[in-house]
Write an enzyme that holds these catalytic residues in place. Structure first.
Site, PDB file in Angstrom:
ATOM      1  N   LYS A 180       0.859  -1.188   0.000  1.00  0.00           N
ATOM      2  CA  LYS A 180       0.000   0.000   0.000  1.00  0.00           C
ATOM      3  C   LYS A 180       0.888   1.230   0.000  1.00  0.00           C
ATOM      4  CE  LYS A 180      -4.176   1.919   1.945  1.00  0.00           C
ATOM      5  NZ  LYS A 180      -5.312   1.646   2.834  1.00  0.00           N
ATOM      6  N   ASP A 189     -14.261   2.023  10.266  1.00  0.00           N
ATOM      7  CA  ASP A 189     -14.683   2.015   8.859  1.00  0.00           C
ATOM      8  C   ASP A 189     -14.929   0.578   8.395  1.00  0.00           C
ATOM      9  OD1 ASP A 189     -15.438   3.208   6.467  1.00  0.00           O
ATOM     10  OD2 ASP A 189     -13.399   3.239   5.662  1.00  0.00           O
TER      11      ASP A 189
END
Length: 192
Positions: free
Chosen positions: A19, A144
């Site tokens: 990432k 989230d």
């Protein structure tokens, strides 16, 4: 917030998910802090259903972290495959290969309306709850949780990922009182 690539960690000859934080995001200190917060939160959580972080760093100004590569699909992708299959029954439409393999592992070849399928979905729910409970015990609140942040591997196991908006006990994060945090569609009523 970041871009995820499939990569190879040459030193250990293994596939990883890499990432990276786009360069433009590093200009905003809050984006950089959220990215670093995500790596820190995930790196401190050791659980069977949380994607582990292997390394964190910066190379030529690009911030990154490497985590275990999960060969499968997100729950969001699996839901989309199911919708397409239900809408196109018999039309020969196929889903993405990783999604289809994960869906077969999840359903064990069962019909979506079968008891086995329902048990498989319940098992995934238990795995997600167990992982999030572990995170909470370590002082990390994900903030989230949504289908796109839940991965199902080809063996049918669930993995929680993307701790970018996590709140970590005893740390100062980029969120200030009144900030809207998370994906509105999946927020609890008291947040909205």
């Amino acid at each position: 917030m970041g871009v995820v690539y499939e990569a190879e960690q040459l030193s250990l000859r293994r596939r990883v998910a890499l990432k990276t934080l786009p360069f433009a995001s590093t200009l905003d200190p809050r984006h950089l802090q959220r990215f670093q917060n995500e790596a820190l939160a995930a790196a401190h959580l050791h659980h069977t259903h949380i994607v582990p972080v292997h390394s964190v760093g910066t190379d030529r100004g690009i911030h990154y972290y490497a985590m275990q590569y999960i060969d499968g699909a997100s729950v969001a992708e699996l839901i989309e495959v199911l919708r397409r299959e239900r809408g196109a029954q018999g039309n020969g439409h196929e889903g993405h290969a990783d999604s289809s393999a994960s869906l077969r592992a999840l359903t064990h070849g069962s019909s979506v309306d079968s008891r086995d399928y329902s048990r498989s979905v319940a098992r995934l729910g238990v795995q997600a709850a167990d992982a999030l409970h572990h995170a909470h015990e370590q002082g990390v609140v994900h903030r989230d949780v949504k289908p796109a942040n839940l991965l199902v591997d080809r063996g049918g196991a669930l993995w929680v990922t993307d701790f970018g908006l996590a709140s970590i006990r005893n740390t100062t994060g980029p969120t200030i009182t009144g900030d809207l945090v998370g994906t509105v569609r999946y927020m609890s009523p008291e947040q909205t």
